[in-house]
Design an enzyme around this catalytic site. Structure first.
Site, PDB file in Angstrom:
ATOM      1  N   CYS A   1       4.787  -6.049  -9.158  1.00 27.70           N
ATOM      2  CA  CYS A   1       4.819  -7.651  -9.173  1.00 27.70           C
ATOM      3  C   CYS A   1       6.153  -8.010 -10.084  1.00 27.70           C
ATOM      4  O   CYS A   1       7.169  -9.173  -9.207  1.00 27.70           O
ATOM      5  CB  CYS A   1       3.703  -7.952  -9.448  1.00 27.70           C
ATOM      6  SG  CYS A   1       2.675  -7.320  -7.865  1.00 27.70           S
TER       7      CYS A   1
HETATM    8  N1  LIG Z   1      -0.146  -4.335  -6.458  1.00 25.79           N
HETATM    9  C1  LIG Z   1      -0.765  -4.786  -6.392  1.00 25.79           C
HETATM   10  O1  LIG Z   1      -1.224  -5.477  -7.866  1.00 25.79           O
HETATM   11  C2  LIG Z   1      -0.059  -5.867  -5.905  1.00 25.79           C
HETATM   12  C3  LIG Z   1      -0.774  -7.352  -6.124  1.00 25.79           C
HETATM   13  C4  LIG Z   1       0.023  -8.338  -5.396  1.00 25.79           C
HETATM   14  C5  LIG Z   1       0.966  -8.324  -4.544  1.00 25.79           C
HETATM   15  N2  LIG Z   1       1.059  -7.368  -3.691  1.00 25.79           N
HETATM   16  C6  LIG Z   1       2.201  -6.801  -2.546  1.00 25.79           C
HETATM   17  O2  LIG Z   1       1.076  -6.755  -1.832  1.00 25.79           O
HETATM   18  C7  LIG Z   1       2.389  -5.513  -1.244  1.00 25.79           C
HETATM   19  C8  LIG Z   1       1.881  -4.006  -1.178  1.00 25.79           C
HETATM   20  O3  LIG Z   1       2.532  -3.174  -2.678  1.00 25.79           O
HETATM   21  P1  LIG Z   1       1.236  -2.548  -2.829  1.00 25.79           P
HETATM   22  O4  LIG Z   1       1.175  -2.389  -4.147  1.00 25.79           O
HETATM   23  O5  LIG Z   1      -0.384  -2.124  -2.011  1.00 25.79           O
HETATM   24  O6  LIG Z   1       2.002  -1.151  -1.762  1.00 25.79           O
HETATM   25  P2  LIG Z   1       1.692   0.405  -2.268  1.00 25.79           P
HETATM   26  O7  LIG Z   1       2.614   1.119  -2.118  1.00 25.79           O
HETATM   27  O8  LIG Z   1       0.326   0.692  -3.002  1.00 25.79           O
HETATM   28  O9  LIG Z   1       1.082   0.188  -0.163  1.00 25.79           O
HETATM   29  C9  LIG Z   1       2.006   0.100   0.637  1.00 25.79           C
HETATM   30  C10 LIG Z   1       1.553   1.183   1.347  1.00 25.79           C
HETATM   31  O10 LIG Z   1       2.370   0.851   3.136  1.00 25.79           O
HETATM   32  C11 LIG Z   1       2.167   2.068   3.670  1.00 25.79           C
HETATM   33  N3  LIG Z   1       3.230   1.607   4.631  1.00 25.79           N
HETATM   34  C12 LIG Z   1       4.919   1.753   3.996  1.00 25.79           C
HETATM   35  N4  LIG Z   1       5.212   1.035   5.316  1.00 25.79           N
HETATM   36  C13 LIG Z   1       4.647   1.432   6.118  1.00 25.79           C
HETATM   37  C14 LIG Z   1       5.047   0.588   7.466  1.00 25.79           C
HETATM   38  N5  LIG Z   1       6.437   0.559   7.719  1.00 25.79           N
HETATM   39  N6  LIG Z   1       3.713   0.995   8.430  1.00 25.79           N
HETATM   40  C15 LIG Z   1       2.710   1.128   7.969  1.00 25.79           C
HETATM   41  N7  LIG Z   1       2.228   1.320   6.703  1.00 25.79           N
HETATM   42  C16 LIG Z   1       2.974   1.350   6.004  1.00 25.79           C
HETATM   43  C17 LIG Z   1       2.254   2.729   1.976  1.00 25.79           C
HETATM   44  O11 LIG Z   1       2.655   4.473   2.779  1.00 25.79           O
HETATM   45  C18 LIG Z   1       1.240   2.380   1.568  1.00 25.79           C
HETATM   46  O12 LIG Z   1       0.201   3.072   1.915  1.00 25.79           O
HETATM   47  C19 LIG Z   1       4.011  -6.116  -2.125  1.00 25.79           C
HETATM   48  O13 LIG Z   1       4.572  -6.799  -1.341  1.00 25.79           O
HETATM   49  C20 LIG Z   1       3.305  -5.779  -3.625  1.00 25.79           C
HETATM   50  O14 LIG Z   1       4.352  -6.661  -4.070  1.00 25.79           O
HETATM   51  C21 LIG Z   1       0.688  -6.451  -4.911  1.00 25.79           C
END
Ligand SMILES: NC(=O)c1ccc[n+]([C@@H]2O[C@H](COP(=O)([O-])OP(=O)(O)OC[C@H]3O[C@@H](n4cnc5c(N)ncnc54)[C@H](O)[C@@H]3O)[C@@H](O)[C@H]2O)c1
Length: 462
Positions: free
Chosen positions: A296
């Protein structure tokens, strides 16, 4: 069909008394009621750090949930009752085996009433938003979109993504947002391993494309979180998330800069912060470190920087904070060079042990971790580098790094054999007293060695 095209503006806050809005989709089905009665089926796309906790909360709230991911191995693991994220104990998912169905089959999307998008939003190699995950996912949804569905984007992004880009892709189907389907943005505030707050106890900001989109999205999240915070548009919700992260990036940069100045002045920044934070108002403590990490804070601010260019506007605070935070690994390397030099050694051919690869303590997430940059910089300068991390047995191949390293054991023999031990992540599992006693030299980027005085000159804060 009612007049659902009630596009909101920042001026019609009164419209936000969402209870007054009557949400009716084109099939005459009241989606809010459908949600409240738990008949609505939830689809979560992207089963990662954000998606999986949402799956758990909706399952707990007695919804049927389908989880979609493009990676078969993740879906397979979930089907076998396993979790691939350290802080999500499979036992938390186990009670919901009958309610939660993980799948790679996106043609099952029409079975769902509410679709939540939680896919990655990284930066590309030019440090510009990489929207391919969000847009590819949106195109997939468009292939299966049906009337009456609610689509919510949760991925962090620039203001305008939901009501411009995502909406246009979905409307290529001929269906209209706010008329035929509902569209909203609700940012995630997940903080993995935070013992005080979890998905359900963190208030959730929600913005709808129209008033009725907001009503639907609010009903959805009211079912799982302690408080939803409705705002007047998807753009406000998108901007709120960026403000939260920019606030952290800028304040961390400020203490990082002060750390470097105070070091030259013979003042310990950590002691200064402890003193300053006794002020009971108007001050919030931020701590310096080896550089930013995680999915983030090093990334999200640059989504706004990129979008600002469209408005001929330069985001100077963000750029400056980015510059300072990105320079921190170089500062740590220089501190290592100086400390070795004092001992008549050079970094070239020195043996360095990096402690901690995860970007923050007690998690296994290595994304954007400053440890990776540090290892690269030490290696470029001719050092031989090993690492230890109790949660990362092997450094996975990442977007920008392929370091091919495995965690070494942490014992008296190893700790004492390196020319310098560099504390990058202060995992609670580490015995810092033991490390301070056995190491020849410690570069401490986290103020982890609290009684440095006892261990004399071999502890260098960086
Ligand atoms: N990790 C955090 O603490 C956090 C906090 C707030 C916001 N975010 C935001 O949330 C979003 C997701 O982050 P995250 O940390 O969960 O990411 P992540 O990489 O842990 O998870 C994303 C998932 O999406 C899957 N994926 C990728 N492309 C895909 C597609 N086309 N169709 C379906 N699935 C797909 C991946 O395999 C993965 O399992 C990002 O925008 C991030 O900035 C994350």
């Amino acid at each position: 069909m009612e007049d659902i095209g009630d596009r909101q503006t920042g001026h019609d806050q009164a419209e936000l008394s969402v209870d007054k809005m009557n949400l009716t989709d084109s099939q005459g089905m009241n989606l809010s009621k459908h949600i409240n009665s738990r008949e609505a089926k939830i689809g979560v796309i992207g089963l990662g750090y954000v998606g999986l906790p949402l799956v758990i909360e909706f399952s707990k709230a007695v919804f049927q949930v389908i989880g979609f991911d493009v990676y078969p191995a993740k879906v397979e693991a979930l089907l076998q009752g396993k979790s691939y994220l350290r802080h999500i104990d499979p036992a938390r998912l186990a009670p919901y085996a009958t309610r939660f169905t993980p799948t790679t089959e996106f043609r099952r999307l029409p079975e769902t009433d509410c679709i939540i998008i939680c896919v990655p939003t990284p930066l590309n190699k030019n440090r510009e938003p990489d929207m391919t995950y969000v847009f590819n996912t949106t195109r997939t949804i468009a292939q299966h979109l049906r009337k009456g569905q609610l689509v919510v984007l949760e991925s962090t992004t620039y203001p305008g993504t939901t009501d411009e880009d995502v909406r246009l892709i979905l409307e290529e189907t001929g269906l209209k947002a706010g008329e035929d389907f509902f569209l909203a943005f609700s940012p995630e505030r997940e903080d993995p391993n935070n013992k005080d707050f979890s998905t359900s106890t963190i208030p959730k900001v929600v913005g709808g494309y129209t008033g009725k989109c907001l009503t639907a999205a609010k009903a959805l999240y009211d079912a799982i979180v302690v408080r939803t915070v409705p705002v007047s548009s998807t753009r406000v919700a998108e901007a709120a998330k960026l403000l939260e992260n920019i606030y952290r990036a800028v304040n961390i940069a400020m203490v990082n800069e002060l750390k470097m100045l105070f070091d030259k002045m013979g003042i310990d920044i950590w002691e200064v912060i402890e003193a300053a934070k006794t002020k009971p108002f108007g001050f919030q403590a931020f701590y310096p470190g080896p550089g930013l990490g995680g999915h983030c804070i090093p990334i999200d601010p640059f989504y706004l920087t990129w979008k600002a260019r469209e408005y001929d506007f330069s985001t100077r605070f963000i750029e400056l904070a980015g510059e300072i935070n990105a320079s921190m690994p170089y500062y740590v390397v220089q501190k290592t060079v100086d400390a070795l030099n004092e001992r008549g050694m050079s970094l070239k051919r020195a043996r360095i042990l990096v402690l901690g690869i995860a970007y923050k303590k007690n998690v296994d997430d290595t994304r954007e971790s400053p440890s990776l940059k540090l290892i690269e910089l030490y290696r470029e300068r001719g050092a031989a580098v090993d690492y230890n991390d109790p949660y990362v047995p092997e450094i996975p191949k990442l977007r920008h790094y392929d370091l091919k390293l495995k965690s070494v054991a942490l014992n008296e023999q190893t700790v004492s054999s390196y020319d310098a031990v560099v504390i990058v992540t202060d995992h609670s599992a580490y015995d810092f007293k033991f490390i301070a006693e056995k190491a020849k030299l410690v570069i401490d980027t986290r103020n982890a060695i609290v009684d440095a005085g006892i261990y004399g000159d071999k502890i260098k804060k960086a």
